[in-house]
Design a protein around this motif. Structure first.
Motif, PDB file in Angstrom:
ATOM      1  N   LEU A   1       0.827  -1.204   0.000  1.00 52.60           N
ATOM      2  CA  LEU A   1       0.000   0.000   0.000  1.00 52.60           C
ATOM      3  C   LEU A   1       0.864   1.258   0.000  1.00 52.60           C
ATOM      4  O   LEU A   1       0.507   2.261  -0.634  1.00 52.60           O
TER       5      LEU A   1
ATOM      6  N   THR B   1      -5.596  -6.493   2.080  1.00 53.55           N
ATOM      7  CA  THR B   1      -4.808  -5.612   1.217  1.00 53.55           C
ATOM      8  C   THR B   1      -5.581  -5.254  -0.042  1.00 53.55           C
ATOM      9  O   THR B   1      -5.602  -4.091  -0.471  1.00 53.55           O
TER      10      THR B   1
ATOM     11  N   GLU C   1      -8.191  -2.618   0.526  1.00 52.91           N
ATOM     12  CA  GLU C   1      -7.603  -1.282   0.616  1.00 52.91           C
ATOM     13  C   GLU C   1      -7.173  -0.779  -0.754  1.00 52.91           C
ATOM     14  O   GLU C   1      -7.359   0.398  -1.080  1.00 52.91           O
TER      15      GLU C   1
ATOM     16  N   LYS D   1      -9.840   0.855  -2.913  1.00 49.48           N
ATOM     17  CA  LYS D   1     -10.339   2.183  -2.524  1.00 49.48           C
ATOM     18  C   LYS D   1      -9.738   3.286  -3.392  1.00 49.48           C
ATOM     19  O   LYS D   1     -10.336   4.353  -3.540  1.00 49.48           O
TER      20      LYS D   1
END
Length: 224
Positions: free
Chosen positions: A38, A63, A66, A69
């Motif tokens: 990330l 992961t 996320e 997003k």
């Protein structure tokens, strides 16, 4: 050159994938954990992500959630588990494909090619934002039906921003990714090209937003 992010806590597996990816002319980055992946994606997006499911700490599913997003980059998940539930969960979270361990590196690269072809990442697919249409393959742009001729670097800059909608890029990132890491210039080069690009986009100039103190992003708001 397309770039790949390889995420796995097994360093030997990462190196194996990296070796075969580089043979296919990918530029590769590595992450040993979900958190590190990330971090790297916040610096710059990837054209495709190879993501292990079973990792200590933040696992592959967390992961992936996320990642989705902020990024729509294709994701191929690596798993030692073949349960249908795991695959359904991954697909529901936005995975593009699964490869079960142990796997053939050649098969993985074949799947990478297939996923990129489907997603249009390599060949490029039409991007439409209201009356602004971008044709990556033809390197063409139309504004409300009228063709607009962009200099090469302005087109590359537009593709980087529009192809990663809502992602914020610093001037330094744009210099590295559009001009190349060995380009000898400064951030004012980006500002100058952004100004010229906005003029070419006419009524759609506001789609390129300045993020004060950081850089730029591209965001389209549908009229209601």
């Amino acid at each position: 050159m397309p770039n790949m992010l390889i995420v796995d806590d097994d360093v030997h597996l990462r190196k194996l994938v990296l070796t075969y990816a580089q043979m296919e002319n990918f530029q590769c980055r590595e992450a040993e954990s979900g958190d590190r992946a990330l971090e790297l994606l916040r610096e710059s997006d990837a054209d495709i992500i190879i993501l292990d499911v079973m990792m200590p700490g933040r696992d592959g599913f967390e992961t992936l959630a996320e990642i989705r997003k902020t990024s729509q980059a294709p994701v191929i998940m690596l798993t030692a588990r073949g349960e249908e539930y795991d695959k359904l969960l991954g697909f529901n979270l936005g995975a593009d494909d699964y490869v079960s361990k142990p796997f053939s590196p050649k098969e993985l690269m074949a799947r990478v090619g297939a996923v990129l072809k489907r997603s249009g990442t390599r060949q490029g697919k039409r991007l439409t934002f209201g009356g602004l249409v971008i044709e990556p393959e033809a390197r063409g742009v139309t504004v409300d039906g009228k063709a607009v001729s962009l200099p090469p670097k302005e087109f590359d800059l537009l593709m980087k921003l529009a192809g990663n909608e809502r992602m914020v890029f610093s001037r330094e990132q744009l210099l590295d990714q559009v001009w190349g890491f060995d380009y000898f210039g400064d951030a004012r080069t980006v500002d100058t090209h952004i100004k010229a690009l906005r003029e070419h986009l006419g009524p759609y100039r506001k789609l390129i937003e300045t993020v004060w103190g950081v850089g730029y992003k591209f965001e389209y708001h549908e009229e209601r």
